[in-house]
Design a protein around this motif. Structure first.
Motif, PDB file in Angstrom:
ATOM      1  N   GLY A 242      43.011  12.460  44.050  1.00 39.83           N
ATOM      2  CA  GLY A 242      42.149  12.894  45.133  1.00 39.83           C
ATOM      3  C   GLY A 242      40.729  12.385  44.979  1.00 39.83           C
ATOM      4  N   SER A 243      40.193  12.461  43.758  1.00 40.58           N
ATOM      5  CA  SER A 243      38.828  11.978  43.528  1.00 40.58           C
ATOM      6  C   SER A 243      38.751  10.468  43.662  1.00 40.58           C
ATOM      7  CB  SER A 243      38.344  12.418  42.145  1.00 40.58           C
ATOM      8  OG  SER A 243      38.211  13.823  42.088  1.00 40.58           O
ATOM      9  N   TRP A 244      39.790   9.759  43.248  1.00 39.60           N
ATOM     10  CA  TRP A 244      39.809   8.311  43.430  1.00 39.60           C
ATOM     11  C   TRP A 244      39.729   7.952  44.909  1.00 39.60           C
ATOM     12  CZ3 TRP A 244      44.620   7.039  39.879  1.00 39.60           C
ATOM     13  CH2 TRP A 244      44.266   7.240  38.541  1.00 39.60           C
ATOM     14  N   ILE A 245      40.557   8.619  45.713  1.00 37.56           N
ATOM     15  CA  ILE A 245      40.586   8.310  47.141  1.00 37.56           C
ATOM     16  C   ILE A 245      39.250   8.647  47.793  1.00 37.56           C
ATOM     17  CG2 ILE A 245      41.657   8.937  49.341  1.00 37.56           C
ATOM     18  CD1 ILE A 245      44.251   9.460  47.766  1.00 37.56           C
ATOM     19  N   ALA A 246      38.718   9.827  47.492  1.00 39.48           N
ATOM     20  CA  ALA A 246      37.457  10.253  48.105  1.00 39.48           C
ATOM     21  C   ALA A 246      36.314   9.336  47.695  1.00 39.48           C
ATOM     22  CB  ALA A 246      37.146  11.697  47.722  1.00 39.48           C
ATOM     23  N   THR A 247      36.254   8.970  46.413  1.00 35.66           N
ATOM     24  CA  THR A 247      35.182   8.096  45.945  1.00 35.66           C
ATOM     25  C   THR A 247      35.305   6.704  46.550  1.00 35.66           C
ATOM     26  OG1 THR A 247      35.109   9.320  43.845  1.00 35.66           O
ATOM     27  CG2 THR A 247      34.028   7.172  43.903  1.00 35.66           C
ATOM     28  N   GLY A 248      36.537   6.183  46.623  1.00 31.72           N
ATOM     29  CA  GLY A 248      36.745   4.865  47.218  1.00 31.72           C
ATOM     30  C   GLY A 248      36.354   4.838  48.685  1.00 31.72           C
ATOM     31  N   ALA A 249      36.771   5.851  49.443  1.00 34.64           N
ATOM     32  CA  ALA A 249      36.441   5.902  50.868  1.00 34.64           C
ATOM     33  C   ALA A 249      34.935   6.019  51.074  1.00 34.64           C
ATOM     34  CB  ALA A 249      37.160   7.082  51.526  1.00 34.64           C
ATOM     35  N   ALA A 250      34.287   6.883  50.291  1.00 34.10           N
ATOM     36  CA  ALA A 250      32.838   7.064  50.432  1.00 34.10           C
ATOM     37  C   ALA A 250      32.087   5.801  50.026  1.00 34.10           C
ATOM     38  CB  ALA A 250      32.380   8.250  49.594  1.00 34.10           C
ATOM     39  N   ALA A 251      32.557   5.116  48.983  1.00 30.18           N
ATOM     40  CA  ALA A 251      31.890   3.884  48.552  1.00 30.18           C
ATOM     41  C   ALA A 251      31.997   2.807  49.627  1.00 30.18           C
ATOM     42  CB  ALA A 251      32.497   3.389  47.238  1.00 30.18           C
ATOM     43  N   VAL A 252      33.139   2.719  50.288  1.00 31.86           N
ATOM     44  CA  VAL A 252      33.300   1.737  51.368  1.00 31.86           C
ATOM     45  C   VAL A 252      32.328   2.028  52.505  1.00 31.86           C
ATOM     46  CG1 VAL A 252      34.870   0.938  53.176  1.00 31.86           C
ATOM     47  CG2 VAL A 252      35.700   1.168  50.833  1.00 31.86           C
ATOM     48  N   VAL A 253      32.232   3.301  52.909  1.00 33.10           N
ATOM     49  CA  VAL A 253      31.294   3.676  53.970  1.00 33.10           C
ATOM     50  C   VAL A 253      29.864   3.374  53.541  1.00 33.10           C
ATOM     51  CG1 VAL A 253      30.351   5.614  55.293  1.00 33.10           C
ATOM     52  CG2 VAL A 253      32.827   5.428  54.936  1.00 33.10           C
ATOM     53  N   LEU A 254      29.537   3.694  52.305  1.00 30.62           N
ATOM     54  CA  LEU A 254      28.188   3.454  51.787  1.00 30.62           C
ATOM     55  C   LEU A 254      27.830   1.976  51.833  1.00 30.62           C
ATOM     56  CD1 LEU A 254      25.627   4.199  50.134  1.00 30.62           C
ATOM     57  CD2 LEU A 254      27.047   4.101  48.082  1.00 30.62           C
ATOM     58  N   LEU A 255      28.735   1.128  51.343  1.00 27.70           N
ATOM     59  CA  LEU A 255      28.448  -0.305  51.280  1.00 27.70           C
ATOM     60  C   LEU A 255      28.409  -0.929  52.672  1.00 27.70           C
ATOM     61  CD1 LEU A 255      30.651  -1.201  48.186  1.00 27.70           C
ATOM     62  CD2 LEU A 255      28.153  -1.153  48.279  1.00 27.70           C
ATOM     63  N   LEU A 256      29.307  -0.527  53.543  1.00 28.22           N
ATOM     64  CA  LEU A 256      29.289  -1.054  54.903  1.00 28.22           C
ATOM     65  C   LEU A 256      28.015  -0.646  55.630  1.00 28.22           C
ATOM     66  CD1 LEU A 256      32.990  -0.509  56.052  1.00 28.22           C
ATOM     67  CD2 LEU A 256      31.860  -2.693  55.575  1.00 28.22           C
ATOM     68  N   ARG A 257      27.568   0.576  55.394  1.00 27.30           N
ATOM     69  CA  ARG A 257      26.344   1.038  56.043  1.00 27.30           C
ATOM     70  C   ARG A 257      25.121   0.299  55.505  1.00 27.30           C
ATOM     71  NH1 ARG A 257      24.117   2.326  60.503  1.00 27.30           N
ATOM     72  NH2 ARG A 257      22.555   4.003  60.427  1.00 27.30           N
ATOM     73  N   ALA A 258      25.158  -0.045  54.221  1.00 31.60           N
ATOM     74  CA  ALA A 258      24.012  -0.732  53.622  1.00 31.60           C
ATOM     75  C   ALA A 258      23.998  -2.210  53.980  1.00 31.60           C
ATOM     76  CB  ALA A 258      24.036  -0.555  52.109  1.00 31.60           C
ATOM     77  N   ASP A 259      25.148  -2.883  53.818  1.00 35.29           N
ATOM     78  CA  ASP A 259      25.202  -4.327  54.040  1.00 35.29           C
ATOM     79  C   ASP A 259      26.669  -4.743  54.028  1.00 35.29           C
ATOM     80  OD1 ASP A 259      25.105  -7.107  53.951  1.00 35.29           O
ATOM     81  OD2 ASP A 259      23.360  -7.151  52.640  1.00 35.29           O
ATOM     82  N   ALA A 260      27.175  -5.244  55.164  1.00 37.04           N
ATOM     83  CA  ALA A 260      28.586  -5.614  55.253  1.00 37.04           C
ATOM     84  C   ALA A 260      28.924  -6.744  54.286  1.00 37.04           C
ATOM     85  CB  ALA A 260      28.931  -6.018  56.686  1.00 37.04           C
ATOM     86  N   ARG A 261      28.023  -7.714  54.127  1.00 39.36           N
ATOM     87  CA  ARG A 261      28.294  -8.814  53.191  1.00 39.36           C
ATOM     88  C   ARG A 261      28.316  -8.312  51.753  1.00 39.36           C
ATOM     89  NH1 ARG A 261      23.857 -13.142  55.036  1.00 39.36           N
ATOM     90  NH2 ARG A 261      22.656 -11.199  55.052  1.00 39.36           N
ATOM     91  N   LEU A 262      27.447  -7.364  51.461  1.00 40.68           N
ATOM     92  CA  LEU A 262      27.461  -6.779  50.128  1.00 40.68           C
ATOM     93  C   LEU A 262      28.770  -6.045  49.886  1.00 40.68           C
ATOM     94  CD1 LEU A 262      25.998  -6.021  47.491  1.00 40.68           C
ATOM     95  CD2 LEU A 262      25.061  -4.033  48.685  1.00 40.68           C
ATOM     96  N   ALA A 263      29.305  -5.408  50.914  1.00 35.41           N
ATOM     97  CA  ALA A 263      30.572  -4.703  50.785  1.00 35.41           C
ATOM     98  C   ALA A 263      31.690  -5.668  50.419  1.00 35.41           C
ATOM     99  CB  ALA A 263      30.904  -3.976  52.082  1.00 35.41           C
ATOM    100  N   ALA A 264      31.694  -6.864  51.031  1.00 41.40           N
ATOM    101  CA  ALA A 264      32.719  -7.857  50.721  1.00 41.40           C
ATOM    102  C   ALA A 264      32.602  -8.328  49.279  1.00 41.40           C
ATOM    103  CB  ALA A 264      32.607  -9.034  51.686  1.00 41.40           C
ATOM    104  N   ARG A 265      31.368  -8.584  48.845  1.00 42.21           N
ATOM    105  CA  ARG A 265      31.177  -9.019  47.453  1.00 42.21           C
ATOM    106  C   ARG A 265      31.573  -7.915  46.482  1.00 42.21           C
ATOM    107  NH1 ARG A 265      26.219 -11.000  49.607  1.00 42.21           N
ATOM    108  NH2 ARG A 265      25.065  -9.312  48.582  1.00 42.21           N
ATOM    109  N   SER A 266      31.266  -6.682  46.838  1.00 43.09           N
ATOM    110  CA  SER A 266      31.603  -5.558  45.966  1.00 43.09           C
ATOM    111  C   SER A 266      33.103  -5.381  45.847  1.00 43.09           C
ATOM    112  CB  SER A 266      30.966  -4.278  46.496  1.00 43.09           C
ATOM    113  OG  SER A 266      29.561  -4.391  46.533  1.00 43.09           O
ATOM    114  N   ALA A 267      33.835  -5.677  46.911  1.00 40.70           N
ATOM    115  CA  ALA A 267      35.293  -5.573  46.851  1.00 40.70           C
ATOM    116  C   ALA A 267      35.858  -6.540  45.815  1.00 40.70           C
ATOM    117  CB  ALA A 267      35.893  -5.854  48.230  1.00 40.70           C
TER     118      ALA A 267
END
Length: 446
Positions: free
Chosen positions: A232-257
């Motif tokens: 549960g914590s893995w899923i919640a943290t992963g989902a929140a991190a994706v939202v965080l990175l997309l909100r900050a910078d979509a290109r950064l989100a791709a690099r972070s993946a």
């Protein structure tokens, strides 16, 4: 030559100084609430009606200070939208308590719901007067996570944690096997807060050392989160991190993946976490519907139980804390009597299943349609308000509030309030309310 020895300040003077500090920076109490979650409480009876921790006391002190400031006009007045959203929670809980199958028991539930979803969040909202306050509270999440993460990593590496597949390797921090989700919750919150603070320091005006430190903290926290074995914590943290990175910078989100995939390879292949059950635990996430294990099957049965209770009490619900009283009369026969918990301190115990392990089903069964409408309005109002807040460089506190709120909303799909870390949810809601207020068109941040 005479030496003059000044007398040590007395208790009254120390109290006055502390009061002056808190008056100038009440967010210190919010940060203390987060940090005091790390104080061990000892193994407890999970069936007890009330558990009061040091963090709860700090949160109540924050509420008291906020009340004094409101009476003296030193705190911002809540807007009509905030009053309506938080007032709806109180109204729903009051209606459910009055119509409860056991009003005396439900009264304690009413007090707890009011504390967690109204009083403490409003206290945090009023205490966060500027970006420094917001960063202070987010920093306390990071500090608490580093403490718990260090303890959890040591437990895994030395084989002194809670039992997992018959081996004492599950990281639980200072919370023990009876509060199995607590450490992963604190670590997940801290990881997201560290990422948000690091992203907020991008750009020419950012603090490079702070940014590097926060990235390093987030990287370290991946390990104890992994060895918590909490899907549960893995899923919640992963989902929140994706939202965080997309909100900050979509290109950064791709690099972070890409970096995230590399980190998984290192953790699983290089450090041998795959042999310790992480890969099996990850693969089990995809089979929760086709071939659920016993814990997932029990959750489905608990959700069915909550639905049956709601059908008997559709409008106002059965009352706070009524689920555990009605569980046996509404549960499917195959539901387990409890879940297993074991570590070196408590030995082996069966922990009773006292809630549906889904906040939305819990509200529906205990507070009915009135309750689910009130909570949906609050959560959606905060989420929309946080999304309106600017992301990108300089938006660290707002990004952190958004990520932590998403974590809570996702986690509530398979968890609910209860345990030592419940008060952290209150702080998250307060942070989100502060961000939502700043992100409302026409609002001016203090």
């Amino acid at each position: 030559m005479a030496l003059t020895l000044s007398a040590a300040p007395g208790p009254a003077r120390l109290l006055r100084r502390a009061g002056a500090v808190l008056a100038a920076r009440p967010s210190l109490l919010a940060a203390a609430t987060v940090l005091l979650v790390c104080v061990p409480t000892g193994e407890k009876d999970v069936t007890a009606a009330v558990h009061i921790t040091a963090a709860d006391l700090a949160s109540l002190a924050l509420v008291a200070v906020t009340a004094v400031h409101l009476l003296r006009g030193r705190a911002p007045v809540l807007g009509p939208a905030a009053c309506a959203l938080f007032g709806g929670i109180v109204f729903a809980a009051a209606v459910a308590t009055v119509g409860s199958i056991d009003p005396a028991t439900s009264l304690t539930g009413f007090v707890r719901l009011t504390q967690v979803f109204v009083l403490v969040p409003v206290g945090v909202l009023c205490a966060l007067r500027d970006r420094t306050d917001q960063r202070l509270v987010l920093g306390s999440f990071v500090a608490a996570a580093l403490i718990q993460g260090a303890v959890g990593a040591h437990q895994y590496l030395t084989g002194t944690g809670a039992s997992y597949t018959g081996r004492p390797i599950r990281a639980v921090g200072t919370f023990g096997a009876l509060d199995i989700m607590a450490m992963s919750t604190v670590v997940g919150f801290g990881l997201l807060a560290a990422l948000a603070l690091a992203l907020g320091e991008r750009g020419p005006g950012g603090d490079r050392r702070l940014r590097r430190a926060m990235y390093a903290a987030a990287a370290f926290l991946v390990f104890p989160l992994a060895v918590s074995f909490s899907r549960g914590s893995w899923i919640a943290t992963g989902a929140a991190a994706v939202v965080l990175l997309l909100r900050a910078d979509a290109r950064l989100a791709a690099r972070s993946a890409v970096l995230g995939l590399a980190a998984v390879v290192v953790l699983v292949g290089g450090l041998g976490l795959g042999a310790s059950g992480v890969t099996d635990r990850l693969s089990s996430i995809g089979s929760v519907s086709a071939a659920p294990d016993q814990s997932v099957s029990d959750r489905y049965d608990l959700w069915t139980t909550a639905t049956r209770i709601w059908q008997d009490h559709p409008v106002g619900g059965a009352g706070p804390k009524a689920f555990q009283q009605l569980r046996d009369s509404h549960a499917p026969l195959r539901l387990s009597s409890g879940s297993d918990a074991a570590d070196a301190t408590i030995g082996f115990q069966r922990e009773p299943l006292l809630s549906p392990h889904n906040m939305y089903f819990l509200v529906l069964s205990e507070q009915g349609l009135i309750g689910i409408v009130a909570y949906t309005a609050l959560f959606l109002g905060l989420l929309i308000g946080c999304l309106r807040h600017p992301g990108g460089p300089g938006g660290g506190p707002g990004l952190g509030a958004l990520a932590l709120l998403v974590w809570v909303l996702v986690d509530y799909l398979y968890s609910d309030i209860g345990g030592t870390t419940t008060v952290l949810t209150s702080v998250v809601l307060g942070l989100a309310a502060r961000t939502a207020r700043a992100g409302t068109p026409g609002a001016v941040a203090r």
